[in-house]
Design a protein around this motif. Structure first.
Motif, PDB file in Angstrom:
ATOM      1  N   CYS A 155       0.837  -1.210   0.000  1.00 58.01           N
ATOM      2  CA  CYS A 155       0.000   0.000   0.000  1.00 58.01           C
ATOM      3  C   CYS A 155       0.868   1.255   0.000  1.00 58.01           C
ATOM      4  O   CYS A 155       0.525   2.250   0.617  1.00 58.01           O
ATOM      5  N   ARG A 156       2.017   1.216  -0.667  1.00 57.10           N
ATOM      6  CA  ARG A 156       2.944   2.338  -0.545  1.00 57.10           C
ATOM      7  C   ARG A 156       2.827   3.350  -1.666  1.00 57.10           C
ATOM      8  O   ARG A 156       3.327   4.447  -1.560  1.00 57.10           O
ATOM      9  N   SER A 157       2.177   2.973  -2.767  1.00 59.30           N
ATOM     10  CA  SER A 157       2.141   3.890  -3.911  1.00 59.30           C
ATOM     11  C   SER A 157       0.738   4.454  -4.088  1.00 59.30           C
ATOM     12  O   SER A 157      -0.241   3.931  -3.558  1.00 59.30           O
ATOM     13  N   ASP A 158       0.628   5.551  -4.842  1.00 57.89           N
ATOM     14  CA  ASP A 158      -0.673   6.197  -5.047  1.00 57.89           C
ATOM     15  C   ASP A 158      -1.608   5.318  -5.863  1.00 57.89           C
ATOM     16  O   ASP A 158      -2.778   5.166  -5.548  1.00 57.89           O
ATOM     17  N   LYS A 159      -1.095   4.771  -6.963  1.00 57.55           N
ATOM     18  CA  LYS A 159      -1.968   4.031  -7.882  1.00 57.55           C
ATOM     19  C   LYS A 159      -2.045   2.539  -7.564  1.00 57.55           C
ATOM     20  O   LYS A 159      -2.908   1.841  -8.075  1.00 57.55           O
ATOM     21  N   ARG A 177       3.026  10.280   1.280  1.00 61.05           N
ATOM     22  CA  ARG A 177       1.562  10.388   1.375  1.00 61.05           C
ATOM     23  C   ARG A 177       0.937   9.110   1.953  1.00 61.05           C
ATOM     24  O   ARG A 177      -0.064   9.163   2.642  1.00 61.05           O
ATOM     25  N   ASN A 178       1.532   7.969   1.625  1.00 60.01           N
ATOM     26  CA  ASN A 178       0.859   6.702   1.930  1.00 60.01           C
ATOM     27  C   ASN A 178       1.340   6.010   3.205  1.00 60.01           C
ATOM     28  O   ASN A 178       0.678   5.117   3.704  1.00 60.01           O
ATOM     29  N   GLU A 236       7.554  11.359  -2.759  1.00 58.18           N
ATOM     30  CA  GLU A 236       6.346  12.084  -2.338  1.00 58.18           C
ATOM     31  C   GLU A 236       5.177  11.118  -2.137  1.00 58.18           C
ATOM     32  O   GLU A 236       4.364  11.298  -1.239  1.00 58.18           O
ATOM     33  N   GLN A 237       5.111  10.099  -3.001  1.00 54.52           N
ATOM     34  CA  GLN A 237       4.054   9.079  -2.852  1.00 54.52           C
ATOM     35  C   GLN A 237       4.215   8.317  -1.543  1.00 54.52           C
ATOM     36  O   GLN A 237       3.250   8.085  -0.824  1.00 54.52           O
ATOM     37  N   GLU A 282       4.626  -1.662  -9.781  1.00 53.75           N
ATOM     38  CA  GLU A 282       3.682  -0.595  -9.463  1.00 53.75           C
ATOM     39  C   GLU A 282       3.017  -0.177 -10.766  1.00 53.75           C
ATOM     40  O   GLU A 282       3.639  -0.241 -11.828  1.00 53.75           O
TER      41      GLU A 282
END
Lengths: 462, 186
Positions: free
Chosen positions: A184-188, A303-304, A299-300, A367
């Motif tokens: 669950c570490r990336s935005d997409k 956020r995560n 940055e992703q 990813e």
């Protein structure tokens, strides 16, 4: 540990007789006995959450794949946006509803007598219903395909037959904090490179399962080639020492989950020429981002993940381990000949196929926004090191069958597997993560905790 | 997730079929017999000398699909092997080293090559060759053989009078592979 210890095998033994909790030993017969295998189908594969795939395998409405929960075939389908897992058994006469590995269908029609079902398992009808083909005794609701309970986590599809049992979150417990760093570490989010590799190993599923609970020691001997001629040989061509890779922290769980968190400091020193102690978490993650990401993806990550998760990600990220009962993850940082690092992201399910056979199912991930060139490198490297032809794992798949054979001998079956290398360290100083964590050279605790949960489930009240 | 299918391209590049028994056909057949002999006798580094340095070597996965979806029965989005010259040399070196336990003790293998068809291509000195391969693999005391039947779609090239393997796609007949690993070359 409590529960129903009274059930007896044909020779009078109980599960408690097979595992010596004080000496941390497990009788080998656990790897060969058919009765134990059949209990496991009920007490383990009928109860826990099982990995079936990833939602990127069925992106569109009507898409489905066929998978296995224990010995049962299931249809994993997307229906009106949601993922459903249906038992792949026609309620009419027991034919498989689908015989395909994958496809797209708004209606699943049994080829035998034509009974039809929706992707969510609802019974639509039989072809000659006006002639009372499906009768009036069973209601249409009763004729639906049996539904498993489903959850999605980082896009991964898990299901269980334990409809009223623990939530997936409870099942993961403290280990979730670490799995979040992987899935669950990336935005997409992640996606599969393609459908999984599948091959058969003539071994009991637990020979692979207990190893997935972060067996570090075997790397030093079984995978010794990595230092001799592989990615860990020295620049001057001399044999490399694999023992530095054995240092880090190991996370284990009362639910048998396990993660080996391996220290990145040597790699960061090599990449930057600087003392990692002098670099910030952000600087380290920009130089050595996790597999599938580039430095710009920091940055992703921010956020995560929490600042504490970022700290562990830059210091000792989880790289190999498992999820009870039969999942292995490898989210590894592999050194390249040119001094750089390329990551791999792979998940295996060791699907039981009888007491002496397992199906090795291997998914490779990237990813969704992994740059195309990096994506190709990752997929190629991962195929070359893991799974069917993987130069690392081909040695594992040749080892487990021997353990399964020795477990059949009239003397050998009473030999024991020993998990007596015990940690006495505790968490690394300043470690911000939860769970049972120990620092230092790899030990057996994670695998022992895996067996203890197997014991808990096998002796649990129904 | 892609489901590209490279096998279609292979047959598109096949030009005129060479007559069985013609000079080039016999040379190509000899190349395969020699390759089988080298691999069955564990001469991995000698086998590696037969590889072109720009080789592409793929073993795509298979899926059971309906006939109407049969283009998805061979998938390159995931492969059992995905190799270039460097990685094949790495594998050959590993097998020639001290700790390749998956093949030490080695499997007893026999490669039966048949149904060879050789085609001209648009490139001088390069030929497209399709053959059937049946590998029998036996390990330890196993009283069974792992059977690995497959079709090989190759490009073979004459480089300074020496035959080299320039491209190989191996189409396996099993979806669920019945051998515990591909620690051997196909």
């Amino acid at each position: 540990m409590s529960g129903n210890n009274n059930r007896r095998l044909a020779d009078g033994s109980t599960i408690a007789d097979l595992i010596d909790l004080d000496r941390r030993e497990v009788q080998l017969r656990t790897l060969s006995d058919r009765e134990i295998y059949e209990w496991e189908q009920e007490k383990i594969f009928g109860k826990t959450w099982l990995l079936l795939g990833h939602e990127s395998e069925i992106p569109n409405d009507g898409d489905f794949v066929q998978r296995f929960m224990g010995d049962d075939s299931v249809i994993v389908a997307r229906h009106k946006g949601e993922v459903f897992v249906s038992l792949n058994v026609c309620p009419h006469r027991g034919m498989k509803i689908t015989t395909q590995d994958a496809g797209t269908a708004s209606i699943h029609k049994c080829i035998y007598h034509g009974w039809a079902f929706r992707g969510n398992g609802d019974f639509l009808g039989s072809p000659v219903a006006d002639q009372c083909m499906h009768g009036t005794i069973s209601t249409k609701e009763e004729l639906a395909l049996k539904q498993a309970r489903v959850t999605l986590y980082g896009g991964l599809i898990f299901a269980t037959w334990n409809i009223d049992g623990p939530s997936f979150e409870d099942f993961l417990g403290d280990a979730k904090w670490y799995y979040d760093m992987l899935f669950c570490r990336s935005d997409k989010g992640m996606e599969v490179a393609g459908p999984p590799q599948r091959f058969v190993v003539r071994a009991n599923w637990k020979a692979a399962g207990e190893q997935s609970a972060a067996d570090g020691f075997h790397t030093l001997t079984l995978h010794r080639w990595l230092g001799e001629v592989g990615n860990y040989k020295k620049d001057d061509g001399e044999s490399g020492d694999l023992t530095p890779e054995m240092f880090g922290a190991e996370v284990s769980s009362p639910h048998g989950h396990a993660l080996r968190c391996i220290d990145l400091n040597r790699k960061i020193r090599r990449l930057t020429g600087k003392d990692p102690e002098e670099l910030s978490t952000e600087e380290k993650l920009r130089v050595l981002p996790p597999p599938g990401m580039t430095g710009e993806a920091f940055e992703q990550l921010k956020r995560n993940l929490s600042p504490e998760q970022l700290e562990v990600m830059a210091w000792m990220p989880p790289q190999v381990g498992g999820m009870f009962p039969n999942v292995l993850f490898g989210y590894v940082y592999i050194p390249q000949a040119d001094g750089s690092v390329v990551g791999s992201m792979t998940l295996h399910a060791y699907v039981p196929k009888g007491p002496d056979k397992l199906e090795f199912t291997n998914w490779i991930f990237v990813e969704k926004d992994t740059p195309p060139e990096l994506r190709e490198k990752m997929v190629m490297q991962t195929i070359q090191l893991f799974g069917t032809s993987g130069m690392v794992e081909q040695d594992d798949s040749d080892t487990w069958p021997h353990m399964t054979l020795t477990a059949k001998g009239p003397q050998g079956r009473f030999s024991t597997m020993k998990y007596q290398a015990m940690y006495e360290t505790g968490k690394p100083e300043g470690w911000p993560g939860p769970g049972i964590v120990n620092e230092g050279f790899t030990k057996d605790d994670t695998q022992w905790h895996w067996w203890k949960y197997w014991y808990d489930l096998m002796t649990a009240e129904d | 997730m892609t489901s590209e299918n490279a096998s279609v391209d292979f047959f598109e590049q096949c030009g005129d079929e060479l007559a069985i028994g013609s000079e080039i056909y016999n040379k190509v057949l000899g190349f395969y017999h020699k390759e089988a002999r080298l691999l069955d006798n564990l001469k991995f580094m000698e086998w590696a000398e037969t590889l072109a340095t720009d080789i592409q070597y793929n073993v795509p996965i298979r899926q059971t699909r309906l006939v109407k979806d049969s283009q998805s029965s061979v998938l390159y989005s995931m492969r059992h092997m995905y190799e270039d010259y460097r990685s094949l040399m790495g594998r050959a070196m590993r097998l020639s080293g001290n700790s390749a336990w998956a093949e030490d003790p080695a499997s007893r293998t026999r490669r039966f090559v048949s149904n060879l068809a050789v085609f001209a291509t648009g490139t001088e000195g390069e030929y497209a060759a399709v053959s059937y391969l049946l590998i029998t693999r036996n390990r330890f005391d196993d009283d069974h053989f792992d059977l690995i039947p497959c079709e090989r779609r190759d490009i073979v090239r004459l480089e300074d009078g020496v035959w080299k393997l320039a491209k190989r796609d191996v189409i396996l007949d099993q979806v669920l592979l019945g051998t515990p690993n591909l620690a051997i070359f196909l």
